[in-house]
Design a protein around this motif. Structure first.
Motif, PDB file in Angstrom:
ATOM      1  N   MET A   1      26.681  53.419  61.835  1.00  0.00           N
ATOM      2  CA  MET A   1      27.918  52.843  61.910  1.00  0.00           C
ATOM      3  C   MET A   1      28.368  52.383  63.226  1.00  0.00           C
ATOM      4  N   GLY A   2      29.353  51.267  63.164  1.00  0.00           N
ATOM      5  CA  GLY A   2      29.409  50.925  64.654  1.00  0.00           C
ATOM      6  C   GLY A   2      30.386  51.750  65.127  1.00  0.00           C
ATOM      7  N   ARG A   3      30.935  51.352  66.335  1.00  0.00           N
ATOM      8  CA  ARG A   3      31.816  52.053  67.242  1.00  0.00           C
ATOM      9  C   ARG A   3      33.236  52.277  66.616  1.00  0.00           C
ATOM     10  N   PHE A   4      33.775  51.267  65.917  1.00  0.00           N
ATOM     11  CA  PHE A   4      34.856  51.282  65.269  1.00  0.00           C
ATOM     12  C   PHE A   4      35.036  50.955  64.011  1.00  0.00           C
ATOM     13  N   ASP A   5      33.923  51.324  63.248  1.00  0.00           N
ATOM     14  CA  ASP A   5      33.908  51.054  61.798  1.00  0.00           C
ATOM     15  C   ASP A   5      34.848  51.894  60.931  1.00  0.00           C
ATOM     16  N   ARG A   6      35.031  53.024  61.512  1.00  0.00           N
ATOM     17  CA  ARG A   6      35.908  53.969  60.789  1.00  0.00           C
ATOM     18  C   ARG A   6      37.364  53.639  60.749  1.00  0.00           C
ATOM     19  N   GLN A  16      41.119  44.145  66.624  1.00  0.00           N
ATOM     20  CA  GLN A  16      41.360  42.932  67.287  1.00  0.00           C
ATOM     21  C   GLN A  16      42.496  42.977  68.291  1.00  0.00           C
ATOM     22  N   ARG A  17      43.674  43.359  67.599  1.00  0.00           N
ATOM     23  CA  ARG A  17      45.125  43.420  68.342  1.00  0.00           C
ATOM     24  C   ARG A  17      45.130  44.556  69.493  1.00  0.00           C
ATOM     25  N   LEU A  18      44.277  45.513  69.183  1.00  0.00           N
ATOM     26  CA  LEU A  18      44.074  46.652  70.253  1.00  0.00           C
ATOM     27  C   LEU A  18      43.193  46.032  71.356  1.00  0.00           C
ATOM     28  N   ALA A  19      42.120  45.404  70.874  1.00  0.00           N
ATOM     29  CA  ALA A  19      41.134  44.937  71.877  1.00  0.00           C
ATOM     30  C   ALA A  19      41.953  43.897  73.005  1.00  0.00           C
ATOM     31  N   GLU A  20      43.110  43.150  72.447  1.00  0.00           N
ATOM     32  CA  GLU A  20      43.548  42.346  73.427  1.00  0.00           C
ATOM     33  C   GLU A  20      44.800  42.872  73.986  1.00  0.00           C
ATOM     34  N   ALA A  21      45.250  44.193  73.726  1.00  0.00           N
ATOM     35  CA  ALA A  21      46.578  44.947  74.384  1.00  0.00           C
ATOM     36  C   ALA A  21      46.164  45.259  75.815  1.00  0.00           C
ATOM     37  N   THR A  22      47.212  45.343  76.509  1.00  0.00           N
ATOM     38  CA  THR A  22      47.310  45.905  77.828  1.00  0.00           C
ATOM     39  C   THR A  22      48.456  46.901  77.837  1.00  0.00           C
ATOM     40  N   VAL A  23      47.961  48.320  78.063  1.00  0.00           N
ATOM     41  CA  VAL A  23      48.933  49.424  78.028  1.00  0.00           C
ATOM     42  C   VAL A  23      48.890  50.060  79.528  1.00  0.00           C
ATOM     43  N   VAL A  24      50.000  50.013  80.282  1.00  0.00           N
ATOM     44  CA  VAL A  24      50.251  50.880  81.301  1.00  0.00           C
ATOM     45  C   VAL A  24      50.671  52.044  81.172  1.00  0.00           C
ATOM     46  N   VAL A  25      49.942  53.086  81.771  1.00  0.00           N
ATOM     47  CA  VAL A  25      50.265  54.568  81.632  1.00  0.00           C
ATOM     48  C   VAL A  25      50.630  54.926  82.902  1.00  0.00           C
ATOM     49  N   CYS A  26      51.998  55.182  82.977  1.00  0.00           N
ATOM     50  CA  CYS A  26      52.404  56.132  84.358  1.00  0.00           C
ATOM     51  C   CYS A  26      52.327  57.502  84.188  1.00  0.00           C
ATOM     52  N   GLY A  27      51.520  58.244  85.000  1.00  0.00           N
ATOM     53  CA  GLY A  27      51.385  59.495  85.253  1.00  0.00           C
ATOM     54  C   GLY A  27      50.139  59.881  84.302  1.00  0.00           C
ATOM     55  N   VAL A  28      49.246  60.375  85.135  1.00  0.00           N
ATOM     56  CA  VAL A  28      47.821  60.679  84.398  1.00  0.00           C
ATOM     57  C   VAL A  28      47.393  62.047  84.730  1.00  0.00           C
ATOM     58  N   VAL A  44      41.695  50.461  72.932  1.00  0.00           N
ATOM     59  CA  VAL A  44      42.680  49.285  73.576  1.00  0.00           C
ATOM     60  C   VAL A  44      41.903  48.658  74.760  1.00  0.00           C
ATOM     61  N   GLY A  45      42.014  47.425  74.869  1.00  0.00           N
ATOM     62  CA  GLY A  45      41.241  46.527  75.688  1.00  0.00           C
ATOM     63  C   GLY A  45      41.527  46.557  77.204  1.00  0.00           C
ATOM     64  N   ARG A  81      37.519  56.503  85.870  1.00  0.00           N
ATOM     65  CA  ARG A  81      35.845  56.841  85.794  1.00  0.00           C
ATOM     66  C   ARG A  81      35.634  57.470  84.538  1.00  0.00           C
ATOM     67  N   GLY A  82      36.421  58.768  84.106  1.00  0.00           N
ATOM     68  CA  GLY A  82      36.100  59.162  82.989  1.00  0.00           C
ATOM     69  C   GLY A  82      36.374  58.374  81.660  1.00  0.00           C
ATOM     70  N   LEU A  83      37.511  57.616  81.718  1.00  0.00           N
ATOM     71  CA  LEU A  83      37.586  56.486  80.520  1.00  0.00           C
ATOM     72  C   LEU A  83      36.760  55.578  80.297  1.00  0.00           C
ATOM     73  N   ALA A  84      36.093  55.096  81.395  1.00  0.00           N
ATOM     74  CA  ALA A  84      34.833  54.060  81.504  1.00  0.00           C
ATOM     75  C   ALA A  84      33.662  54.570  80.830  1.00  0.00           C
ATOM     76  N   ALA A  85      33.633  55.909  81.071  1.00  0.00           N
ATOM     77  CA  ALA A  85      32.372  56.504  80.331  1.00  0.00           C
ATOM     78  C   ALA A  85      32.449  56.881  78.947  1.00  0.00           C
ATOM     79  N   LEU A  86      33.707  57.102  78.701  1.00  0.00           N
ATOM     80  CA  LEU A  86      34.029  57.202  77.196  1.00  0.00           C
ATOM     81  C   LEU A  86      34.153  56.154  76.397  1.00  0.00           C
ATOM     82  N   SER A  87      34.815  55.248  76.773  1.00  0.00           N
ATOM     83  CA  SER A  87      34.908  53.908  76.209  1.00  0.00           C
ATOM     84  C   SER A  87      34.559  52.540  76.949  1.00  0.00           C
ATOM     85  N   PRO A  88      33.448  52.160  77.098  1.00  0.00           N
ATOM     86  CA  PRO A  88      32.907  50.853  77.826  1.00  0.00           C
ATOM     87  C   PRO A  88      33.548  49.779  77.418  1.00  0.00           C
TER      88      PRO A  88
END
Length: 337
Positions: A1-6, A16-28, A44-45, A81-88
């Protein structure tokens, strides 16, 4: 199955809407790491992470994106960097400056959603005020020993400041960085951070997918196994309810790589560009918010101006007035190279 098939099997999910979204997260820190991780895995894109602090040993027991080798490193790029490894498939941008210098008002305005995972009252108030200025929806989360709250604030409704006393609201004048603000020690754990962080992420995903989620507060009591909606009325006297009129904003080609001297090309002789926070440096410059008091050839970024900031312009004389200049992106990504 593909990454997002489930995901496609979930009613109302819109990849598609998630892929086009920008979310600003303040505080990590703990909460922000949990939330950002879930948003990245959801597809999320673009995520913009803003946090001026460094990883500490106490983060290791609660924040899944940090390791022992990360102690002392800045949180935002380390988490990125951690997120890039989890979700390219997710583009992650890190901002290590304090909030006012890290994310501009135009970025907040144009983001699909702003998520607050901050751990000080002063920081929350400052972000709430900037979201009100920009007309941006704000999703705020906070934890307690055995629970927490998830709060959704829309521009026309009550804001974070509406439920506070005037004395509490006054703390918005405190420094934003958690290291600078006086934050009393409170109990915190990975399970609670994961619970509230996941609740934030679920709410964010539903909003980004177009679901109708009414504003308000959800108070979560993990010990009692309850989640209770809490109504916070809009306070007409809340000073955070200020909005920059869109018709008074003029886009300019200058960016945070430009200088105060560059901005003078857009000004009449009686006009002065202001900043939202005092300029860095030694007194009297440090007490000033007038760009005219800064070195004319200094980069705006070095003066604490955020990418894609909207700067107020005051007109002296008669009639007095105010308008705004909106900075452009520096490299197509909203950040200086």
């Amino acid at each position: 199955m593909g990454r997002f098939d489930r995901h496609a099997l979930i009613d109302g999910w819109d990849q598609q809407r998630l892929a086009e979204a920008t979310v600003v997260v303040c505080g990590v820190g703990a909460l922000g790491s949990q939330c950002a991780q879930a948003l990245a895995l959801a597809g999320v894109g673009r995520l913009v992470l803003c946090d001026p602090d460094d990883v500490s040993e106490s983060n290791l027991s609660r924040a899944p994106l940090f390791r022992a080798d990360d102690i002392g490193r800045p949180k935002a790029p380390t988490a990125a960097r951690g997120l890039a490894a989890l979700s390219p498939v997710t583009r992650v941008e890190a901002r290590t400056a304090p909030l006012v210098s890290g994310v501009g008002l135009a970025e907040l305005r144009d983001a699909s959603l702003v998520v607050s995972c901050l751990d000080s009252l002063a920081a929350r108030l400052q972000l709430a005020g900037r979201c009100q200025l920009a007309g941006a929806a704000l999703l705020d989360g906070g934890t307690s020993a055995w629970g927490g709250e998830v709060r959704l604030y829309e521009p026309a409704g009550p804001c974070f400041g509406c439920g506070l006393t005037p004395r509490d609201r006054a703390t918005q004048d405190d420094p934003w960085a958690c290291a600078d603000a006086v934050v009393p020690e409170a109990g915190a754990s990975a399970p609670v951070s994961a619970l509230i962080g996941s609740w934030l992420a679920v709410t964010a995903v539903r909003l980004l997918c177009g679901a109708t989620t009414g504003p308000g507060v959800i108070r979560v009591d993990a010990a009692g196994g309850t989640a209770t909606p809490v109504t916070v009325p809009r306070d007409p006297d809340c000073p955070l309810h200020s909005r920059i009129p869109a018709d008074l904003v003029a886009p300019v080609p200058d960016t945070v790589l430009s200088t105060p001297a560059d901005l003078t090309d857009h000004l009449a002789p009686e006009e002065t560009v202001m900043t939202w926070a005092p300029l860095p440096g030694s007194p009297p410059t440090r007490e000033s918010t007038r760009l005219a008091d800064a070195p004319p050839r200094a980069r705006l970024a070095d003066l604490g101006v955020a990418p894609r900031e909207i700067l107020p312009v005051l007109r002296a004389g008669r009639p007095r007035g105010i308008r705004y200049l909106e900075l452009a992106e520096a490299d197509g990504k909203g950040t200086p190279r």
